[in-house]
Write an enzyme that holds these catalytic residues in place. Sequence first.
Site, PDB file in Angstrom:
ATOM      1  N   CYS A  26      -5.386  -1.535  -0.499  1.00  0.00           N
ATOM      2  CA  CYS A  26      -4.161  -0.758  -0.633  1.00  0.00           C
ATOM      3  C   CYS A  26      -3.205  -1.356  -1.668  1.00  0.00           C
ATOM      4  CB  CYS A  26      -3.488  -0.596   0.730  1.00  0.00           C
ATOM      5  SG  CYS A  26      -2.372   0.828   0.821  1.00  0.00           S
ATOM      6  N   LYS A  43      -6.693  -8.825   3.145  1.00  0.00           N
ATOM      7  CA  LYS A  43      -5.597  -8.322   2.324  1.00  0.00           C
ATOM      8  C   LYS A  43      -4.644  -9.449   1.964  1.00  0.00           C
ATOM      9  CE  LYS A  43      -2.228  -4.533   2.114  1.00  0.00           C
ATOM     10  NZ  LYS A  43      -1.682  -3.342   2.817  1.00  0.00           N
ATOM     11  N   GLU A  51      -9.602   1.285   4.008  1.00  0.00           N
ATOM     12  CA  GLU A  51      -8.752   0.510   4.910  1.00  0.00           C
ATOM     13  C   GLU A  51      -8.470   1.346   6.149  1.00  0.00           C
ATOM     14  OE1 GLU A  51      -4.253  -1.456   4.602  1.00  0.00           O
ATOM     15  OE2 GLU A  51      -4.762   0.378   3.501  1.00  0.00           O
TER      16      GLU A  51
END
Length: 501
Positions: free
Chosen positions: A351, A298, A237
């Site tokens: 993440c 995401k 990321e």
Amino acid sequence: MPVAVAGFVLSTRGSDARPFRSGLWAGLVFGVVFYFSHIFWMRAVGIPAWIALSTLEALFYGLMGGASALLQRHRWWPLWFASAWAAIEVLRSGWPLSGMPWGRLAFGVVDTPLAEALPYAGAVGVSFLAALLGALLAWVVRGAHGPAAGERGRVTAAVVLAALVAVLAVPALAPWRAEETGTFDVAVVQGDVPGPGDDILYDFRRVTQNHVDATVDLGARIDAGETTRPDLVLWPENSTATDPFADEQTHAGILEAVAAVDVPVLVGAIVDGTGPDQVLNQGIVWDPVTGAGERYTKRNPVPFGEYIPWRAVFTKYQFFDRLREVGRDMLHGTRDEPLPIDGVPVADAICFDIAYDDGLVAQVRNGAELLVVQSSNATFIRTDQIDQQFAITRLRALETGRWVAVATTNGVSGVIAPDGTVVATAEPRTRAVLQEEVGLVDGLTPAMRIGPWSGRAAAALGALGVLLGLLAYRRSGRGDRSAAPAHDEQENGVTRVSEPA
């Protein structure tokens, strides 16, 4: 962990007069002490963010404390307590806003005997089992219905506790292992972050160039015959912190890297949204022939870190000045299908997505044979957050029965086997390339087959338990009010108080 949960149970028993209120205050104290220390790393974002988030999550422990006081008022309360605990974890993992899963009991079981239960019960189920262990331990201490129950209650509790331990020994003796249907060669790139190492925007072009250079070096070693050509190169990321479709320098760097290895590169990129105040955090499959293709967005951007809820309200106050640094709001992704990469369906998590159940479970149930995680933990590089997140990632390997490849900008990157073993890892704050041949698995663990139903079952049982506790409390209250008053009797000059039958 069971001892801590037992302490929570015993301290939230509550008074007979107002059980919910007294249990709530004890649970709130527990939540404040636990959560303020557990996410102490949030101070790297800002002390106001740390205080606000910790306070919010502590309220859930207060709610659990009140529920615990009610649940302990009827038979077999450990079952209801464990269900309520798992349900509260599910609730706070998705609400309010996108929730905060950090601190779930299951996230602490890697490298313990309970870890082998993850493929069978999943994260929700293991949290339930850990809470049940603690509740049964408290039952042993206090007896079935409090100290008055004496040895009989304690013996019953000890027998049930021993039976649960015996059941939990089964996964440890017969661990779930999937048959691999093939292999896939993955190269994980950790490019490092220049300067202080904790600010991805300090020199964002150098961050991208670091990943380009590491990938070009890998290509040179492939051409020299020093290593094999991987099937996939994984970037983290924020490996590009500017839109690679709008920024010519970034676009050219990606093309150079992809051409050097001549295989797909999964690029972690910040991409402009449809509006000027919107942005997307994406994993983009960049093919050496067809260019940019499939994307994963995401699913769970971080509130107050990647988007600002009620922006007009918060940015009015000087106390929240740092929130103005988040200039654009990150949009939520909705993809449930794995990314097709070189003919292999790959589940992606960016993440904090790794801590949420929904996205990974959906992608695995839809055929993903490999998991990858793209993360940028630079903000937290000097804190315990990076180790906590890597432990959660190891849990996901066990739960899904899949290999996991993790790429971060500067730590912790690694490759994890389906049994949670760390096969390879890179030192934080270094530039490194990890190349490993991993297995592909298409079978579903029992936990993946159950999917979200474990959370729903916990919510239903927890709600039923609280309802029964409320009914028991109301019945006892009516009984006290309707009872005949005590009356005094005189016998040989001594007053005796006679209680009603």
